[in-house]
Write a protein that holds these residues in place. Structure first.
Motif, PDB file in Angstrom:
ATOM      1  N   UNK A  35      -9.134  -1.255  -2.671  1.00  0.00           N
ATOM      2  CA  UNK A  35      -8.254  -1.587  -1.542  1.00  0.00           C
ATOM      3  C   UNK A  35      -8.881  -2.695  -0.705  1.00  0.00           C
ATOM      4  N   UNK A  36     -10.155  -2.522  -0.373  1.00  0.00           N
ATOM      5  CA  UNK A  36     -10.832  -3.515   0.469  1.00  0.00           C
ATOM      6  C   UNK A  36     -10.830  -4.888  -0.192  1.00  0.00           C
TER       7      UNK A  36
ATOM      8  N   UNK B 167      -5.408   2.364  -0.564  1.00  0.00           N
ATOM      9  CA  UNK B 167      -6.135   3.145   0.442  1.00  0.00           C
ATOM     10  C   UNK B 167      -5.496   4.529   0.573  1.00  0.00           C
TER      11      UNK B 167
ATOM     12  N   UNK C 148     -11.058   3.098  -2.661  1.00  0.00           N
ATOM     13  CA  UNK C 148     -11.201   2.463  -1.345  1.00  0.00           C
ATOM     14  C   UNK C 148     -11.754   1.051  -1.506  1.00  0.00           C
ATOM     15  N   UNK C 149     -12.710   0.900  -2.402  1.00  0.00           N
ATOM     16  CA  UNK C 149     -13.298  -0.431  -2.618  1.00  0.00           C
ATOM     17  C   UNK C 149     -12.281  -1.399  -3.220  1.00  0.00           C
TER      18      UNK C 149
ATOM     19  N   UNK D   5      -3.115  -3.089  -0.670  1.00  0.00           N
ATOM     20  CA  UNK D   5      -4.143  -2.494   0.176  1.00  0.00           C
ATOM     21  C   UNK D   5      -3.671  -1.121   0.683  1.00  0.00           C
TER      22      UNK D   5
END
Lengths: 221, 221
Positions: free
Chosen positions: B56-57, B37, B53-54, B33
Motif C-alpha cells: 500500500x505504502x 491498506x 501494508x508495505x 492504496x
C-alpha cells in the motif's frame, strides 16, 4: 564490577529491553498506518485524503527502520511486534468516532499519546538505536494538519469545540489506560525498580503533553 | 501544416492527453492504496499484514511521481486526479468480499485490471513520462503474494477453487465495465479516431491479460 559496600539500592538496568521497545514501536507504527489510512478514506476532500495517505505511508518507512534495528540485534522482528500487535485494538473499539471531527480529534489525541510513548520508550535504548529511530518518532505533521483543518471551524462553532473537548477527554483516558497497562505488563519497557512506579512516571508525562497538545487546538484539556 | 490533398483519414493525435492519463493513474494509485491498506487490516497473520501494508505504502510513492509529472507539465495535480477520484467506488460497492479469500482474489483481479489499464494508458504518453512511470506501473509483488498464500489452500480445497473462479468472473466483469465506461467517457485517454473502438481494443487486451492471470492461480477464467 565494584562491590556494593553500602545500603544503596541495587542499580537498575540503565537500558530498556530492545526487544520490548522495538516491539511496541513497530506495533505502534503499524497501528498508526491503519488509523491514518482509514482516516484518509473518510477525508472530505482530495488534498486531505492525499495528505493523510502520505502520512500513513511514512509510518511504514519507520517500520522498516524498526525491522533493521531488530535484525541487527538478532531479534525476531515479527515475534517482537507480534507481542504488541493488539496494542490499540481495544482502544479503537472503545473510541469509535461518530463523525469526521471526532475522527480527526481521536487520531490527534491517540496518535499524540502513542507518539509520546514511542519517544519515551526509544529514550531507553542505546544511542545508536535512538539515532536510528529519530525519524520514526519525529512529528509527521498530523498535528499541523488537524490544527489547520479544525481551527477555522472551531472559531465559528463554539458548540463543536465543547463537544470535541469532551470527546478528547474520553479518548485520552482510553489512550493513557492503554499506556499504563502496557508498561505495567511489560516491565522491560521502562527501566525502573518498580514497574508500577515507572509506568506512572511515564503516564504522568504523557498526560501533561496531551494537555499542551489539546490547548494548541483551543480545546479545554 | 501541409494541406490534406488526399482522402486519407485525418491523422489522430499520436499522444494521449497527459492530464487525463495522469488523472487516471493517480486516482488508481490512491484507490489501490486504500484497497491494500484495508486488506492489510484483514490479513490473518502479522507477516501478511506487514507485506500488504508495505505494498500500500509503495502506491503512495507512485502517486508522488504522478504529482511531479503533472507539475512539470503545468497541470493541476488535484484537478487531474479529482476527475477520476470515484473510479473504483462503484466497483468496490458491487464487489464486497464475504471472506478473506474473496478479498484476496478481488484485489488480485481488480488490481490486475487496474494495473494493466495504467500500463495501457501510460503507453500513450511521451517517452520521458513513460520512463518516469515505469516503477509506478511495475509489478508490486501482490500477485506473487496471492499465489503463495492461495496456492496451497486451493490444492487441498477444490470446492473453494470453484467458488473463487466464479467470484473472479464477477469481479473481472465489474472491473472491465469500469475500464470500458471510463475510456468511452474520456476520449483523451486513448488516442483513437473512434472512442468506442479505442476503448474496446484496450478492454479486449485487459480481458486477455486477466485470463492469463487467473490461470496462474489455477482458477478457470
Amino acid at each position: 564490577m565494584p562491590e556494593h559496600r553500602t545500603a544503596e539500592p541495587v542499580p537498575v538496568h540503565r537500558l530498556a529491553s530492545a526487544r520490548e521497545v522495538l516491539g511496541v514501536v513497530g506495533a505502534a507504527e503499524l497501528a498508526m498506518f491503519s488509523r491514518l489510512s482509514k482516516d484518509a478514506q473518510h477525508a472530505p476532500d482530495l488534498p486531505g485524503r492525499v495528505t493523510l495517505s502520505r502520512m500513513a505511508a511514512a509510518e511504514l518507512a519507520s517500520l522498516d527502520v524498526v525491522e533493521q534495528l531488530a535484525e541487527r540485534r538478532g531479534l525476531d522482528f515479527f515475534d517482537a511486534v507480534g507481542t504488541y500487535q493488539g496494542l490499540l485494538v481495544d482502544f479503537d473499539r472503545r473510541t469509535a468516532p461518530s463523525d469526521w471531527w471526532e475522527r480527526l480529534v481521536k487520531t490527534y489525541v491517540g496518535y499524540g499519546v502513542v507518539l509520546d510513548l514511542q519517544r519515551e520508550l526509544a529514550g531507553g535504548l542505546d544511542e545508536a538505536a535512538q539515532e536510528a529511530l529519530a525519524d520514526a518518532v519525529a512529528d509527521n505533521g498530523h498535528g499541523d494538519y488537524v490544527a489547520g483543518v479544525l481551527g477555522p471551524v472551531l472559531d465559528s462553532e463554539p458548540q463543536l469545540g465543547a463537544r470535541l473537548a469532551l470527546w478528547g477527554r474520553r479518548v485520552v483516558g482510553e489512550a493513557l489506560a492503554v499506556a499504563q497497562r502496557t508498561l505495567v505488563a511489560h516491565p522491560g519497557l521502562v527501566p525502573a525498580q518498580d514497574a508500577e512506579e515507572g509506568a506512572s512516571r511515564v503516564v504522568t508525562r504523557l498526560a501533561a503533553a496531551h494537555a499542551d497538545r489539546l490547548s494548541r487546538l483551543g480545546l479545554k484539556p
